[in-house]
Design a protein around this motif. Structure first.
Motif, PDB file in Angstrom:
ATOM      1  N   GLN A   1       0.815  -1.210   0.000  1.00 43.73           N
ATOM      2  CA  GLN A   1       0.000   0.000   0.000  1.00 43.73           C
ATOM      3  C   GLN A   1       0.855   1.269   0.000  1.00 43.73           C
ATOM      4  O   GLN A   1       1.703   1.456   0.881  1.00 43.73           O
ATOM      5  N   GLY A   2       0.653   2.107  -1.023  1.00 48.13           N
ATOM      6  CA  GLY A   2       1.265   3.438  -1.067  1.00 48.13           C
ATOM      7  C   GLY A   2       2.783   3.447  -0.990  1.00 48.13           C
ATOM      8  O   GLY A   2       3.363   4.312  -0.337  1.00 48.13           O
ATOM      9  N   LEU A   3       3.422   2.532  -1.720  1.00 47.34           N
ATOM     10  CA  LEU A   3       4.890   2.432  -1.657  1.00 47.34           C
ATOM     11  C   LEU A   3       5.560   3.409  -2.614  1.00 47.34           C
ATOM     12  O   LEU A   3       5.275   3.387  -3.815  1.00 47.34           O
TER      13      LEU A   3
ATOM     14  N   SER B   1      20.894  -2.973  -2.261  1.00 44.65           N
ATOM     15  CA  SER B   1      19.984  -2.721  -1.144  1.00 44.65           C
ATOM     16  C   SER B   1      19.394  -4.023  -0.631  1.00 44.65           C
ATOM     17  O   SER B   1      19.371  -5.031  -1.337  1.00 44.65           O
ATOM     18  N   TYR B   2      18.901  -3.959   0.599  1.00 44.72           N
ATOM     19  CA  TYR B   2      18.181  -5.085   1.187  1.00 44.72           C
ATOM     20  C   TYR B   2      16.700  -4.743   1.285  1.00 44.72           C
ATOM     21  O   TYR B   2      16.314  -3.569   1.331  1.00 44.72           O
ATOM     22  N   LEU B   3      15.898  -5.823   1.347  1.00 40.23           N
ATOM     23  CA  LEU B   3      14.452  -5.712   1.536  1.00 40.23           C
ATOM     24  C   LEU B   3      14.106  -6.635   2.697  1.00 40.23           C
ATOM     25  O   LEU B   3      14.352  -7.834   2.618  1.00 40.23           O
ATOM     26  N   THR B   4      13.603  -6.057   3.805  1.00 37.06           N
ATOM     27  CA  THR B   4      13.306  -6.887   4.976  1.00 37.06           C
ATOM     28  C   THR B   4      11.854  -6.696   5.411  1.00 37.06           C
ATOM     29  O   THR B   4      11.158  -5.783   4.933  1.00 37.06           O
ATOM     30  N   GLY B   5      11.436  -7.522   6.357  1.00 35.14           N
ATOM     31  CA  GLY B   5      10.067  -7.482   6.850  1.00 35.14           C
ATOM     32  C   GLY B   5       9.647  -8.889   7.218  1.00 35.14           C
ATOM     33  O   GLY B   5      10.187  -9.853   6.679  1.00 35.14           O
TER      34      GLY B   5
ATOM     35  N   GLY C   1       4.924 -12.395   5.131  1.00 30.74           N
ATOM     36  CA  GLY C   1       3.624 -11.812   4.798  1.00 30.74           C
ATOM     37  C   GLY C   1       3.638 -10.299   4.662  1.00 30.74           C
ATOM     38  O   GLY C   1       2.614  -9.687   4.355  1.00 30.74           O
ATOM     39  N   ALA C   2       4.806  -9.666   4.866  1.00 28.78           N
ATOM     40  CA  ALA C   2       4.894  -8.195   4.810  1.00 28.78           C
ATOM     41  C   ALA C   2       4.786  -7.655   3.383  1.00 28.78           C
ATOM     42  O   ALA C   2       4.477  -6.475   3.192  1.00 28.78           O
ATOM     43  N   GLY C   3       5.038  -8.524   2.389  1.00 26.44           N
ATOM     44  CA  GLY C   3       4.907  -8.095   0.995  1.00 26.44           C
ATOM     45  C   GLY C   3       6.200  -8.131   0.190  1.00 26.44           C
ATOM     46  O   GLY C   3       6.239  -7.636  -0.938  1.00 26.44           O
ATOM     47  N   LYS C   4       7.245  -8.759   0.716  1.00 23.97           N
ATOM     48  CA  LYS C   4       8.548  -8.761   0.039  1.00 23.97           C
ATOM     49  C   LYS C   4       8.487  -9.446  -1.333  1.00 23.97           C
ATOM     50  O   LYS C   4       8.943  -8.892  -2.331  1.00 23.97           O
ATOM     51  N   SER C   5       7.916 -10.664  -1.357  1.00 25.00           N
ATOM     52  CA  SER C   5       7.856 -11.384  -2.635  1.00 25.00           C
ATOM     53  C   SER C   5       6.982 -10.638  -3.627  1.00 25.00           C
ATOM     54  O   SER C   5       7.284 -10.593  -4.829  1.00 25.00           O
ATOM     55  N   THR C   6       5.910 -10.049  -3.135  1.00 23.90           N
ATOM     56  CA  THR C   6       5.015  -9.290  -4.023  1.00 23.90           C
ATOM     57  C   THR C   6       5.781  -8.127  -4.662  1.00 23.90           C
ATOM     58  O   THR C   6       5.655  -7.880  -5.866  1.00 23.90           O
ATOM     59  N   LEU C   7       6.584  -7.431  -3.869  1.00 25.57           N
ATOM     60  CA  LEU C   7       7.362  -6.305  -4.398  1.00 25.57           C
ATOM     61  C   LEU C   7       8.296  -6.790  -5.520  1.00 25.57           C
ATOM     62  O   LEU C   7       8.376  -6.173  -6.595  1.00 25.57           O
ATOM     63  N   LEU C   8       8.974  -7.912  -5.287  1.00 27.79           N
ATOM     64  CA  LEU C   8       9.890  -8.441  -6.309  1.00 27.79           C
ATOM     65  C   LEU C   8       9.097  -8.850  -7.557  1.00 27.79           C
ATOM     66  O   LEU C   8       9.549  -8.619  -8.690  1.00 27.79           O
ATOM     67  N   LYS C   9       7.906  -9.444  -7.357  1.00 27.69           N
ATOM     68  CA  LYS C   9       7.090  -9.878  -8.507  1.00 27.69           C
ATOM     69  C   LYS C   9       6.603  -8.682  -9.333  1.00 27.69           C
ATOM     70  O   LYS C   9       6.450  -8.795 -10.550  1.00 27.69           O
TER      71      LYS C   9
ATOM     72  N   GLY D   1       7.368  -8.099 -13.356  1.00 33.19           N
ATOM     73  CA  GLY D   1       6.195  -8.163 -14.220  1.00 33.19           C
ATOM     74  C   GLY D   1       5.422  -9.460 -14.054  1.00 33.19           C
ATOM     75  O   GLY D   1       4.626  -9.838 -14.913  1.00 33.19           O
ATOM     76  N   ILE D   2       5.633 -10.176 -12.932  1.00 32.58           N
ATOM     77  CA  ILE D   2       4.893 -11.414 -12.661  1.00 32.58           C
ATOM     78  C   ILE D   2       3.518 -11.054 -12.093  1.00 32.58           C
ATOM     79  O   ILE D   2       2.527 -11.715 -12.368  1.00 32.58           O
ATOM     80  N   GLU D   3       3.488 -10.001 -11.276  1.00 33.13           N
ATOM     81  CA  GLU D   3       2.216  -9.447 -10.793  1.00 33.13           C
ATOM     82  C   GLU D   3       2.136  -8.002 -11.258  1.00 33.13           C
ATOM     83  O   GLU D   3       3.156  -7.386 -11.572  1.00 33.13           O
ATOM     84  N   ARG D   4       0.933  -7.467 -11.309  1.00 38.24           N
ATOM     85  CA  ARG D   4       0.718  -6.098 -11.742  1.00 38.24           C
ATOM     86  C   ARG D   4       0.149  -5.257 -10.605  1.00 38.24           C
ATOM     87  O   ARG D   4      -0.719  -5.737  -9.860  1.00 38.24           O
ATOM     88  N   ALA D   5       0.625  -4.033 -10.465  1.00 36.85           N
ATOM     89  CA  ALA D   5       0.111  -3.141  -9.421  1.00 36.85           C
ATOM     90  C   ALA D   5      -1.333  -2.749  -9.741  1.00 36.85           C
ATOM     91  O   ALA D   5      -1.722  -2.671 -10.906  1.00 36.85           O
ATOM     92  N   ASN D   6      -2.137  -2.507  -8.686  1.00 37.16           N
ATOM     93  CA  ASN D   6      -3.503  -1.998  -8.883  1.00 37.16           C
ATOM     94  C   ASN D   6      -3.525  -0.479  -8.884  1.00 37.16           C
ATOM     95  O   ASN D   6      -4.473   0.141  -9.377  1.00 37.16           O
ATOM     96  N   GLY D   7      -2.488   0.109  -8.274  1.00 35.03           N
ATOM     97  CA  GLY D   7      -2.430   1.571  -8.245  1.00 35.03           C
ATOM     98  C   GLY D   7      -0.985   2.025  -8.229  1.00 35.03           C
ATOM     99  O   GLY D   7      -0.106   1.279  -7.806  1.00 35.03           O
ATOM    100  N   GLY D   8      -0.745   3.245  -8.731  1.00 39.93           N
ATOM    101  CA  GLY D   8       0.607   3.786  -8.747  1.00 39.93           C
ATOM    102  C   GLY D   8       1.395   3.327  -9.968  1.00 39.93           C
ATOM    103  O   GLY D   8       0.837   2.703 -10.879  1.00 39.93           O
TER     104      GLY D   8
END
Ligand code: ADP
Ligand code: ADP
Length: 219
Positions: free
Chosen positions: A19-21, A31-35, A38-46, A50-57
């Motif tokens: 949300q709102g990244l 850089s590192y990505l932590t959390g 379920g925090a959303g790390k894999s989603t961010l990489l996807k 282009g494996i997943e598409r953003a709904n906004g932004g």
């Protein structure tokens, strides 16, 4: 190289993963990505792959808005990105050299050139002497180095890793991060999702901290 502008992602069924990244990873950065899980790390990489598409932004890759590209342009995007997995994902019935060759075979390169480049990539990760072995004959640390060789064999501009040392002990994890630093030194932009606090303390880098889909910090 990568710019997120107010990016949100909800999965079908309504689960809000990000949300709102907003953040920027400059060319040549590491850089590192932590959390938590379920925090959303894999989603961010996807989203970057282009494996997943953003709904906004918007998600920009070298200035191109990849939330707007069509499906024919996705292979072109993926060829510029190397991906390293926690579980290596090597083909068990192919030799180490064949595994590293796969991304080049897909791109239609001449077999002699494929062999030369795949061998060079294996040499970079210190595993040329294992070229003709099957993955099952290698240790976990060696299999991870094969996954890294396969990720860089196309000379990608960006190297992404999702928990690359999740299955490795401390000494092997350091070796893997040393390899990421080597590729970063020759100009590859690197982003690593990791829980490995040992490494983060030993080799501090700018760190994106996700908390339930929100960016809590980037420092
Ligand atoms: P992390 O990599 O930090 O563990 P993820 O990006 O995998 O986090 O997941 C973020 C949230 O999105 C989690 O709540 C997860 O359950 C949910 N999620 C991930 N993938 C899907 C999916 N394909 N469908 C529905 N929900 C998903
Ligand atoms: P070659 O030029 O034959 O590919 P190099 O010794 O220059 O061999 O590089 C060996 C391997 O290291 C390459 O195949 C590639 O995997 C990786 N590599 C080298 N330079 C880069 C770079 N600038 N970006 C990404 N990967 C690289």
């Amino acid at each position: 190289m990568i710019r997120f502008v107010n990016v949100s992602k909800a999965y079908l069924g309504g689960k809000q993963a990000l949300q709102g990244l907003s953040f920027h990873l400059p060319i040549g950065s590491m850089s590192y990505l932590t959390g938590h899980s379920g925090a959303g790390k894999s989603t961010l990489l996807k989203l970057i792959m282009g494996i997943e598409r953003a709904n906004g932004g918007n998600v920009f890759f070298n200035g191109h808005d990849i939330t707007r590209i069509n499906s024919q342009q996705i292979p072109f995007l993926r060829r510029q990105i190397g991906m390293v997995h926690q579980d290596y994902r090597l083909l068990t019935d192919r030799s180490v050299l064949e595994n590293v060759s796969l991304p080049l075979i897909i791109s239609g390169m001449h077999p002699n050139e494929i062999k030369r480049r795949a061998s060079a990539a294996l040499d970079k990760v210190g595993l040329l002497h294992r070229a003709n072995h099957l993955p099952a004959h290698l240790s976990g640390g060696e299999q991870q180095r094969v996954d890294i060789a396969r990720a860089v064999v196309n000379r990608p501009q960006l190297l992404l890793a999702d928990e690359p040392t999740g299955n490795l002990d401390k000494a092997l994890s350091q070796e893997i991060f040393r390899l990421f630093e080597e590729f970063n030194r020759i100009g590859v932009t690197v982003l690593i999702a990791t829980h490995d606090h040992n490494i983060i303390q030993q080799k501090p880098k700018p760190t994106l901290v996700l908390e339930q889909g929100h960016l809590r910090a980037f420092q």
